[in-house]
Design an enzyme around this catalytic site. Structure first.
Site, PDB file in Angstrom:
ATOM      1  N   ASP A   1      25.290  -5.088  37.783  1.00  0.00           N
ATOM      2  CA  ASP A   1      24.611  -6.259  38.244  1.00  0.00           C
ATOM      3  C   ASP A   1      23.153  -6.250  38.368  1.00  0.00           C
ATOM      4  O   ASP A   1      22.638  -4.997  38.033  1.00  0.00           O
ATOM      5  CB  ASP A   1      25.261  -6.862  39.484  1.00  0.00           C
ATOM      6  CG  ASP A   1      25.113  -8.592  39.735  1.00  0.00           C
ATOM      7  OD1 ASP A   1      24.532  -8.851  38.675  1.00  0.00           O
ATOM      8  OD2 ASP A   1      25.883  -8.957  40.270  1.00  0.00           O
TER       9      ASP A   1
ATOM     10  N   GLU B   1      23.248  -8.429  33.530  1.00  0.00           N
ATOM     11  CA  GLU B   1      21.906  -8.710  33.617  1.00  0.00           C
ATOM     12  C   GLU B   1      21.447 -10.086  33.536  1.00  0.00           C
ATOM     13  O   GLU B   1      20.574 -10.488  33.578  1.00  0.00           O
ATOM     14  CB  GLU B   1      21.194  -7.557  32.597  1.00  0.00           C
ATOM     15  CG  GLU B   1      19.625  -7.731  32.458  1.00  0.00           C
ATOM     16  CD  GLU B   1      19.182  -8.647  31.394  1.00  0.00           C
ATOM     17  OE1 GLU B   1      18.054  -8.640  31.263  1.00  0.00           O
ATOM     18  OE2 GLU B   1      20.219  -9.465  30.625  1.00  0.00           O
TER      19      GLU B   1
ATOM     20  N   ASP C   1      25.166 -17.261  36.134  1.00  0.00           N
ATOM     21  CA  ASP C   1      26.517 -17.544  36.355  1.00  0.00           C
ATOM     22  C   ASP C   1      27.189 -18.771  36.154  1.00  0.00           C
ATOM     23  O   ASP C   1      26.507 -19.744  36.062  1.00  0.00           O
ATOM     24  CB  ASP C   1      26.914 -17.345  37.929  1.00  0.00           C
ATOM     25  CG  ASP C   1      26.586 -16.117  38.396  1.00  0.00           C
ATOM     26  OD1 ASP C   1      26.077 -15.213  37.855  1.00  0.00           O
ATOM     27  OD2 ASP C   1      26.926 -15.749  39.468  1.00  0.00           O
TER      28      ASP C   1
HETATM   29  C1  GAL Z   1      26.148 -11.950  40.592  1.00  0.00           C
HETATM   30  C2  GAL Z   1      26.926 -12.106  39.474  1.00  0.00           C
HETATM   31  C3  GAL Z   1      28.310 -12.653  39.754  1.00  0.00           C
HETATM   32  C4  GAL Z   1      28.973 -11.842  40.937  1.00  0.00           C
HETATM   33  C5  GAL Z   1      28.006 -11.735  42.062  1.00  0.00           C
HETATM   34  C6  GAL Z   1      28.377 -10.872  43.047  1.00  0.00           C
HETATM   35  O1  GAL Z   1      24.878 -11.627  40.418  1.00  0.00           O
HETATM   36  O2  GAL Z   1      26.299 -12.781  38.282  1.00  0.00           O
HETATM   37  O3  GAL Z   1      29.112 -12.444  38.600  1.00  0.00           O
HETATM   38  O4  GAL Z   1      29.074 -10.414  40.318  1.00  0.00           O
HETATM   39  O5  GAL Z   1      26.602 -11.378  41.522  1.00  0.00           O
HETATM   40  O6  GAL Z   1      27.543 -10.840  44.264  1.00  0.00           O
END
Ligand code: GAL
Length: 401
Positions: free
Chosen positions: A124, A159, A182
């Site tokens: 991430d 990313e 997301d």
């Molecule tokens: C976000 C990511 C999500 C999930 C989340 C976990 O940045 O895009 O898919 O992994 O963090 O905290």
């Protein structure tokens, strides 16, 4: 590494911070029992919040109550069932959920993951300065560490396209990369753009123009599927705090599935596979559609038409046929009309001649699982009814004598 979009399940959309050894083993069992594993959904990925911390030597360890035996027995449990096991970390010194990140610990963490039997790492982008060179260096550091760790671990760069990772992630060793922020369990109206979540149609439209970054060696990732969440689970909770009513209809989930397969996207399930409705299982199990996603050319679809009602997407397939998706964005049922030849061979911008083959065309309806009866003359238009928010998917090919 298989040169196909990876398929599996990820804990985030449904469980959020509530992951545990128990729910992940139950999920592994459900992937087998529902037949999803045999359809290709093989990676079981634990997302954020599996962590307990770092010990005095700097080694990561799992949460002692939720993963009392650590991660390795869980990975073994998956392997024994013909699944692959994935884990999550971050290029910052914290993950997005403020757990310990891997920045500065890349070699150390890659070695731990390898020793636990990990097959996949989602990496991430929180707590990283928004600078492209720095982002590249950090992903490269983990990509190099994975390459040296002695185990084949598929590197998934999450990313979000924040520093255009789709341009450079391949050079860090990543085999898939998030292109956008997301995806949430929400069709489209009102259209939402926030830094935490986007609707299905928003994410879809943001993929336009990114096709060139995809090849059989690496995949654009428009994010995990929300099919079957039905407003429940972690994503549902996050959205209802907005306040927006989360959840989609089964038809919208079928559209979402169709569009992600046309994009040749990685297919990571996000719903609770221990508790699937028959409609959700059917949506996830459409073999003809999955074959489009997994086609060996690995080409993402391109949008070839955009009108006030319909968007039309076209994806070339390895056997010379094409998959065509017709999305009705309007709130009404509508009739789509086209000459099959113009879908099979759309006119290139600037070209003079008429598009389309001289001979007859065959058409397969991927959701009806049926060949469509066609007018003998291929220049006669076909007319297809498309329900509101439906995506009809057809495979068109020339009939060879
Ligand atoms: C976000 C990511 C999500 C999930 C989340 C976990 O940045 O895009 O898919 O992994 O963090 O905290």
């Amino acid at each position: 590494m298989p040169h196909r979009p990876p398929m599996g399940w990820n804990s985030w959309n449904f469980f959020g911070p509530g992951v545990s050894d128990r729910v992940l083993r139950e999920t592994a069992d459900a992937l087998v029992a529902t037949g999803l594993r045999d359809l290709g959904y093989r990676y079981l990925v634990v997302d954020d919040h599996w962590h307990g911390g770092r010990n005095d030597d700097g080694a990561l360890f799992a949460h002692p109550e939720r993963f009392p035996a650590g991660i390795a027995p869980l990975a073994d449990y998956c392997h024994e069932r013909g699944l692959l096991f994935g884990i999550y970390s971050c290029a910052g010194n914290r993950t997005c959920g403020r757990e310990p990140g891997s920045f500065g610990f890349e070699e150390r963490d890659a070695a731990s993951f390898a020793s636990w039997g990990v097959d996949f790492l989602k990496y991430d982008f929180c707590f990283v300065p928004p600078d492209r060179d720095e982002a590249f260096r950090r992903y490269r550091a983990m990509g190099d560490a994975l390459r040296r760790c002695g185990r084949e671990i598929l590197f998934s760069a999450a990313e979000w396209g924040a520093c255009q990772g789709y341009v450079w992630a391949r050079d860090t060793g990543a085999r898939m990369w998030r292109t956008t922020l997301d995806l949430v369990d929400y069709w489209d109206e009102p259209r939402i753009h926030t830094n935490r979540g986007n609707s299905i149609l928003t994410i879809l439209d943001l993929q336009d123009g990114l096709e060139r970054y995809q090849s059989p060696e690496g995949f654009n990732d428009p994010d995990m599927l929300v099919v079957g969440l039905q407003g429940k689970g972690h994503l549902g909770l996050a959205l209802s705090r907005r306040p927006l009513k989360p959840g989609c209809t089964d038809r919208e989930y079928r559209s979402h599935m169709s569009l992600w397969c046309l994009l040749a996207a990685p297919l990571m399930l996000g719903c609770d596979v221990r508790d699937l409705s028959p409609a959700t299982l059917e949506t996830l199990s459409n073999r003809e559609l999955l074959a489009i996603d997994q086609d060996p050319l690995c080409l993402p679809c391109r949008r070839i038409r955009q009108g006030p009602i319909f968007s039309v997407y076209r994806k070339p397939l390895a056997d010379g046929s094409v998959a065509v998706g017709i999305l009705n964005r309007s709130p009404w049922r509508a009739v789509f009309e086209a000459q099959p030849g113009t879908l099979l061979h759309p006119e290139e911008p600037g070209s003079a001649g008429p598009a389309g083959p001289a001979g007859p065309v065959r058409i397969r309806d991927v959701w009806a699982h049926a060949d469509l009866a066609l007018p003998a003359d291929p220049s006669v238009p076909v007319r297809w009814t498309v329900e509101s928010h439906e995506t009809r998917v057809m495979i068109l090919g020339e009939v060879r004598a």
